[in-house]
Enzyme design. Structure first.
Site, short mmCIF file in Angstrom:
data_model
loop_
_atom_site.label_atom_id
_atom_site.label_comp_id
_atom_site.label_asym_id
_atom_site.label_seq_id
_atom_site.Cartn_x
_atom_site.Cartn_y
_atom_site.Cartn_z
N TYR A 146 -1.80 -0.37 11.09
CA TYR A 146 -1.98 -1.02 9.78
C TYR A 146 -0.79 -0.77 8.88
O TYR A 146 -0.17 -1.72 8.36
CB TYR A 146 -3.26 -0.52 9.10
CG TYR A 146 -3.27 -0.79 7.61
CD1 TYR A 146 -3.21 -2.09 7.13
CD2 TYR A 146 -3.33 0.26 6.68
CE1 TYR A 146 -3.20 -2.35 5.76
CE2 TYR A 146 -3.32 0.01 5.32
CZ TYR A 146 -3.25 -1.29 4.86
OH TYR A 146 -3.23 -1.55 3.50
N THR A 189 0.83 -1.21 0.00
CA THR A 189 0.00 0.00 0.00
C THR A 189 0.86 1.26 0.00
O THR A 189 2.03 1.23 0.42
CB THR A 189 -0.90 0.01 1.26
OG1 THR A 189 -1.57 1.27 1.37
CG2 THR A 189 -0.08 -0.20 2.52
N ASP A 190 0.28 2.36 -0.45
CA ASP A 190 0.99 3.63 -0.39
C ASP A 190 1.11 4.16 1.04
O ASP A 190 1.92 5.04 1.33
CB ASP A 190 0.30 4.69 -1.27
CG ASP A 190 -1.17 4.92 -0.95
OD1 ASP A 190 -1.69 4.29 0.00
OD2 ASP A 190 -1.80 5.72 -1.65
N GLU A 191 0.34 3.60 1.96
CA GLU A 191 0.34 4.11 3.33
C GLU A 191 1.67 3.85 4.06
O GLU A 191 1.95 4.48 5.08
CB GLU A 191 -0.83 3.52 4.12
CG GLU A 191 -2.18 3.96 3.56
CD GLU A 191 -3.33 3.67 4.48
OE1 GLU A 191 -3.17 3.82 5.71
OE2 GLU A 191 -4.41 3.29 3.99
N LYS A 201 2.16 -3.38 7.39
CA LYS A 201 2.43 -3.58 5.96
C LYS A 201 3.88 -3.24 5.63
O LYS A 201 4.52 -3.91 4.81
CB LYS A 201 1.48 -2.73 5.11
CG LYS A 201 0.04 -3.21 5.10
CD LYS A 201 -0.12 -4.61 4.52
CE LYS A 201 0.10 -4.62 3.02
NZ LYS A 201 -0.16 -5.98 2.44
#
Length: 361
Positions: free
Chosen positions: A167, A141-143, A171
Site C-alpha cells: 500500500y 499518506t504519512d505511511e 502511494k
C-alpha cells in the site's frame, strides 16, 4: 472577484473523499463538485445522500483508469481543479492482494495526470492558447515515510520516503508521478500527506469503527502484536479543512503534511473506545434495547473483549506528522480535540446503524 471553481473529486464516495465533498459544498456553496467513484467495496453512494439533490453536485460512476472518461469529464464540466482521493488504502488487503493497489494507486494516478495534462495544457497549446488555469491536488499518506522509532522526530515534508507495505509503496509511487508531471510538464500540482483519519462514514474494517461495531455485537476486539504501534490521529473534517487551505493558499509544486498532533498507541485507542462505549450504555438506557447483543458494554466491561492476535507482516511501529510547514504557511490547526472527536465519532455510529450494518454482511 474570485471565479467559482469546478472540482473533480476522485474517490468522492469513500470515507475521506465524501467528508471532503460534504465539507466543501457547505463552505464553498457556489462551486460545482463532480464526484468520480467506481463504487468498489469502500465506496458508498449513501455517504453523499445529503448533497444528491444539490444542483451543484454531479455523481459519475467510473474508474480513474479510464483516461478517456476523465478527459471527457474535464471538458464537459470545465473542471479546473482535481482533488484526487481515489485509492486502495487498507494495508492488510495490500499484503494479501497487492495487484489492486498497483492498478488503482499507480496506474490510476498516472491516468488522471495524463488526462489533466492533455485537457489543461496540450489542447489549449494546440489552439495557440495559454494553458487553462488549474490545480491537481493529490491526497497521500504519512505511511510513505516509513516507520519511526519511539524517540525519532516526526515526519516532515523533507523526510526521505521509505515505504514498507505494498500500500505505502504504491502511494509513494503515485506521489513521485505527481511531482514528475509538475517538474517535467508544468502541471500545477500540490500534494498533502495526512495522518490516520477517523470520523463519520469510516469503513468498518478500519480500527476505530471496527472496535465500535464489534463491541455492539459482543465480538472480539483484535489487537495486533502488543498493541504498542503508535499513530497520529486526525478528525476527518480537520483533514478536509487542511486540503481547503492547500487548494486556496498552497504553493504550486509543494507538499504539505496535515496532522492531528495526536499520537496514540493502538491499545490505548482500543481501551479509550471501550471506556467511551461503557459510558454511552450507562448514560443512555435506550442503547441497551437498540443493541441487545452488546452485553459487555452493558456490564461496563467492553475491555474484556480485547484479544491479542499475531502481528501483521511488515507492521510499521510508529507514524507521526510534523505539520509545522502547513501551520506556518497556511495557518492550519486542527479544530477538533481528540476527546471531542472520538465522542462525536462514537455517537455517529450509535445513531447510524442503518449506514454501517449493511457493510458488515
Amino acid at each position: 472577484m474570485t471565479k467559482n471553481k469546478t472540482l473533480l473529486v476522485t474517490g468522492g464516495a469513500g470515507f475521506i473523499g465524501a467528508n471532503f465533498v460534504l465539507y466543501w459544498m457547505q463552505n464553498n456553496p457556489e462551486d460545482k463538485v463532480v464526484v468520480l467513484d467506481a463504487l468498489t467495496y469502500a465506496g458508498n453512494r449513501a455517504n453523499l445522500v445529503s448533497v444528491e439533490s444539490n444542483e451543484k453536485f454531479v455523481f459519475v460512476k467510473g474508474d480513474i483508469c479510464d483516461t478517456s472518461l476523465v478527459e471527457s469529464l474535464l471538458v464537459e464540466y470545465q473542471v479546473d481543479t482535481i482533488v484526487h482521493f481515489a485509492a486502495e488504502s487498507h494495508v492488510d488487503r495490500s499484503i494479501t492482494g497487492p495487484d489492486a493497489f498497483i492498478e488503482t494507486n499507480i496506474i490510476g494516478t498516472y491516468s488522471l495526470l495524463k488526462a489533466a495534462k492533455k485537457v489543461w495544457i496540450e489542447l489549449p497549446k494546440d489552439e495557440g492558447k495559454e494553458a487553462i488555469p488549474h490545480r491537481f491536488h493529490h491526497v497521500s499518506t504519512d505511511e510513505v515515510y516509513g516507520s519511526l522509532e519511539p524517540n525519532d522526530p516526526a515526519f516532515t515534508e523533507d523526510t526521505a520516503y521509505a515505504p514498507n507495505s505494498p500500500y505505502s509503496a504504491s502511494k509513494a509511487a503515485s506521489d513521485h508521478l505527481v511531482r514528475a508531471y509538475h517538474h517535467t510538464y508544468g502541471l500545477e500540482v500540490t500534494t498533502s500527506n495526512c495522518s490516520n483519519n477517523y470520523g463519520p462514514y469510516h469503513f468498518p474494517e478500519k480500527l476505530i469503527p471496527l472496535i465500535i461495531t464489534n463491541i455492539l455485537y459482543n465480538k472480539p476486539l483484535p489487537v495486533y502484536g502488543d498493541g504498542q504501534q503508535i499513530r497520529d490521529w486526525l478528525y476527518v473534517e480537520d483533514h478536509a479543512r487542511g486540503i481547503e487551505l492547500v487548494l486556496k493558499n498552497g504553493h504550486i509544486g509543494e507538499n504539505y503534511n496535515i496532522g492531528g498532533h495526536n499520537e496514540w498507541a493502538n491499545i490505548d485507542i482500543v481501551k479509550l473506545v471501550c471506556n467511551k462505549m461503557n459510558q454511552a450504555f450507562a448514560n443512555k438506557p435506550d442503547l441497551i434495547v437498540k443493541y441487545p447483543l452488546a452485553t459487555k458494554a452493558v456490564e461496563g466491561n467492553a475491555e474484556a473483549l480485547i484479544t491479542y492476535v499475531t502481528d501483521r507482516a511488515g507492521h510499521d511501529r510508529r507514524y507521526a506528522i510534523d505539520a509545522t510547514k502547513t501551520n506556518n504557511e497556511l495557518k492550519y490547526q486542527p479544530v477538533e480535540f481528540f476527546e471531542t472527536g472520538i465522542t462525536k465519532t462514537i455517537e455517529w455510529y450509535l445513531e447510524n446503524e442503518s449506514w454501517w450494518e449493511p457493510l458488515l454482511k
